[in-house]
Design a protein around this motif. Sequence first.
Motif, PDB file in Angstrom:
ATOM      1  N   ASP A 131      38.474  39.945  47.727  1.00  0.00           N
ATOM      2  CA  ASP A 131      39.339  41.223  47.086  1.00  0.00           C
ATOM      3  C   ASP A 131      39.551  41.198  45.677  1.00  0.00           C
ATOM      4  O   ASP A 131      39.352  42.169  44.690  1.00  0.00           O
ATOM      5  N   THR A 135      38.236  43.451  42.736  1.00  0.00           N
ATOM      6  CA  THR A 135      39.072  44.068  41.659  1.00  0.00           C
ATOM      7  C   THR A 135      38.655  43.550  40.239  1.00  0.00           C
ATOM      8  O   THR A 135      38.724  44.619  39.342  1.00  0.00           O
ATOM      9  N   ASP A 136      38.461  42.610  39.981  1.00  0.00           N
ATOM     10  CA  ASP A 136      37.883  41.954  38.487  1.00  0.00           C
ATOM     11  C   ASP A 136      36.786  42.605  38.222  1.00  0.00           C
ATOM     12  O   ASP A 136      36.632  43.154  37.069  1.00  0.00           O
ATOM     13  N   LEU A 138      35.419  45.567  39.502  1.00  0.00           N
ATOM     14  CA  LEU A 138      35.742  47.076  39.137  1.00  0.00           C
ATOM     15  C   LEU A 138      36.483  47.448  38.142  1.00  0.00           C
ATOM     16  O   LEU A 138      36.436  48.583  37.521  1.00  0.00           O
ATOM     17  N   THR A 139      37.372  46.708  37.691  1.00  0.00           N
ATOM     18  CA  THR A 139      38.143  46.704  36.469  1.00  0.00           C
ATOM     19  C   THR A 139      37.522  46.251  35.049  1.00  0.00           C
ATOM     20  O   THR A 139      38.122  46.701  34.303  1.00  0.00           O
ATOM     21  N   GLY A 140      36.535  45.777  35.493  1.00  0.00           N
ATOM     22  CA  GLY A 140      35.703  45.194  33.951  1.00  0.00           C
ATOM     23  C   GLY A 140      36.397  44.008  33.596  1.00  0.00           C
ATOM     24  O   GLY A 140      36.273  43.603  32.448  1.00  0.00           O
ATOM     25  N   ARG A 141      37.270  43.223  34.094  1.00  0.00           N
ATOM     26  CA  ARG A 141      37.806  41.930  33.998  1.00  0.00           C
ATOM     27  C   ARG A 141      36.617  40.783  33.631  1.00  0.00           C
ATOM     28  O   ARG A 141      35.906  40.608  34.410  1.00  0.00           O
TER      29      ARG A 141
END
Length: 141
Positions: A131, A135-136, A138-141
């Motif tokens: 997860d 998240t990383d 999909l958020t471009g982190r």
Amino acid sequence: MNSMVRRTLVVELQAGATDRFPVLAHLSYDPADPFAVTLVFSHDGRVLARWRLDREMLADGLTRPVGTGDVRLRPESRGVGRELRMEFLGEPHADGGRHHAVVSAWAGAVGDFLSDTFRSVPPGSEETRLDAFLTDVLTGR
């Protein structure tokens, strides 16, 4: 909480067909990234290369040839000792070839390092935080 496993080894970088010279290999294992081992090669305080290897592949390379891409590992006998031969293919040259490095490490020292990582996170018990990873991504982190 499992802690980082670190080891510094003197390994030999092959230069030419037969010449070898010593460099340092800094191996590290972070239980938060349980499938990877990081190798940083240095000489005279200068980083020569940094590679992230699959921990299982590194362990398998101690007993049999593995790898078909940019990293190839295999056991070798040299005199009375056993070595791990590591071949790394890097960035392309202007002439179309690729950088190529061959490093030999004492197999016993690599095996000791891996044993410490297996005590930290036994094979098969690795956990991934999918997860957080998604998240990383999909958020471009």
